[in-house]
Enzyme design. Structure first.
Site: not given
Ligand code: PLP
Length: 385
Positions: A149, A177, A197, A199, A323
């Site tokens: 990522n 990713q 994921s 999003h 994060c």
């Protein structure tokens, strides 16, 4: 605003919004209910499952909807240790996302032996290290991400999964990713579990999927009403799932053209920065990388300061993984690649999407050049290094 932080999250595409709307408004039924009103919700989930499976080149029955990538990775890890209670050894890599590292570290704290494979200066694991670490009948799981990522560096997943298979060890891949940015072809790989994921590919937040290969068993950790064939209990997030399906279909239809276009944009960005800004270095440039990601550091320039100046100029970027923003610890990904903490704090990540244009890239280079000049002037004036 120019949004260049697409590895943190992406804008929702119109296809996803359109697919979600009916299930946020008139068709709010529980997809498990028995009456006709619920059939439309169930059909939307079925369609979304087929669309996500098509993006992954998997069977619809191999797709388990979750709340996102973190839940999917946790579920894969828990499944592996439940299926092999006698195996107490786990393998991962130093540059994995926290969604993999934290649950594995929690198991290590409970007595599991955890091998964390190092990476070289390009961000790549060594297959020889993996082969040496694998212990048939003792290793419960290898967990290796498809693409990082922070740097976009792509690991040799096919070869790593083949080594795990030879040793009779389950293999999980965090492909969060990679999906929508590079072809995945899971059906051709000995990958047993993989995390996704929505999003990250223009779908909604809070929804994702765990791929469970039809060739392996799965031990669920979310127990309850038995949804998703008993593999993930909990009322289905029908609007989110419908949105994820539509985003997957849109990503698949754009995949080929976008991979080339994004690589071109990224290369234009990098050559612009390297030409115009002295002391700029691109991380992972010698490794296979996602076409959309550029991680770079600029000698003597505090990335947090550059981020704020770019923000003032209307450009959104990141200093590492989302994060880690605000955290005072340097990125574990960059330090694993051999950067010292100062170099890690000089690092910015630019990540592009299909909504970015060549104009965005040109503006970003110009604004970054201005920000760096300003920060270097301030440094020179204050004498602080
Ligand atoms: N894995 C990787 C590589 C990621 O980049 C992310 C998100 O930042 C995750 C896992 C977690 O995904 P989610 O936000 O859906 O929980």
């Amino acid at each position: 605003m120019i949004y260049l932080d697409n590895n943190a999250t992406t804008p929702l595409c119109s296809e996803a919004l359109e697919a979600m709307m009916p299930f946020l408004t008139e068709c709010w039924a529980n997809s498990s209910s028995g009456y006709r009103f619920a059939r439309r919700a169930r059909a939307a989930v079925d369609e979304a499952r087929a669309r996500v499976a098509a993006l992954l080149d998997a069977e619809p029955a191999e797709v388990v909807f979750t709340s996102g990538g973190t839940e999917a990775s946790n579920a894969a890890i828990q499944s592996a240790i439940s299926l092999h209670p006698d195996r107490r050894h786990l393998i991962t890599a130093a540059t994995e996302h926290e969604a993999t590292l934290r649950p594995l570290e929690a198991l290590a704290a409970r007595g599991y032996e955890l091998t964390v494979l190092p990476v070289d200066s390009r961000g790549l694991i060594s297959l020889e290290d993996l082969a040496a670490a694998l212990r048939p009948a003792q290793t419960a799981l290898v967990s290796l991400m498809w693409a990082n990522n922070e740097t976009g560096v792509v690991q040799p997943v096919a070869q790593a999964a083949a080594l795990a298979q030879e040793a009779g060890v389950l293999f999980h891949c965090d492909a969060v990713q990679a999906a929508g940015k590079t072809p995945l072809r899971l059906s051709a790989l000995p990958v047993h579990y993989a995390s996704f994921s929505a999003h990250k590919f223009h779908g909604p937040k809070g929804v994702g999927a765990l791929y469970v290969s039809g060739s392996v068993r799965f031990a669920p950790s979310a127990l309850g009403g038995g949804q998703e064939g008993g593999r993930r209990s909990g009322t289905l997030n029908v609007p989110g799932i419908a949105g994820m399906g539509a985003a997957a279909a849109a990503a698949l239809s754009h995949l080929e053209a976008e991979a080339g276009r994004l690589a071109l944009l990224r290369d234009q960005f990098e050559s612009g920065v390297l030409e115009r800004i002295a002391g700029a270095h691109v991380h992972g440039a010698q490794a296979p990388r996602l076409p959309n990601t550029c991680s770079l550091r600029i000698d003597g320039v505090d990335a947090q300061g550059a981020l704020l100046l770019l923000d003032n100029a209307g450009i959104c970027v990141s200093t590492g993984s989302a994060c880690a923003t605000g955290s005072i610890r340097p990125s574990h990904v960059l330090t694993a690649m051999g950067l010292n903490s100062r170099q890690a704090r000089e690092t910015l990540r630019f990540s592009f999407s299909r909504y970015n244009t060549a104009d965005d890239v040109a503006r970003a280079v110009t604004e970054l050049e201005k920000a760096v000049a300003k920060l270097r002037l301030t440094l020179a004036a204050t004498g602080v290094t």
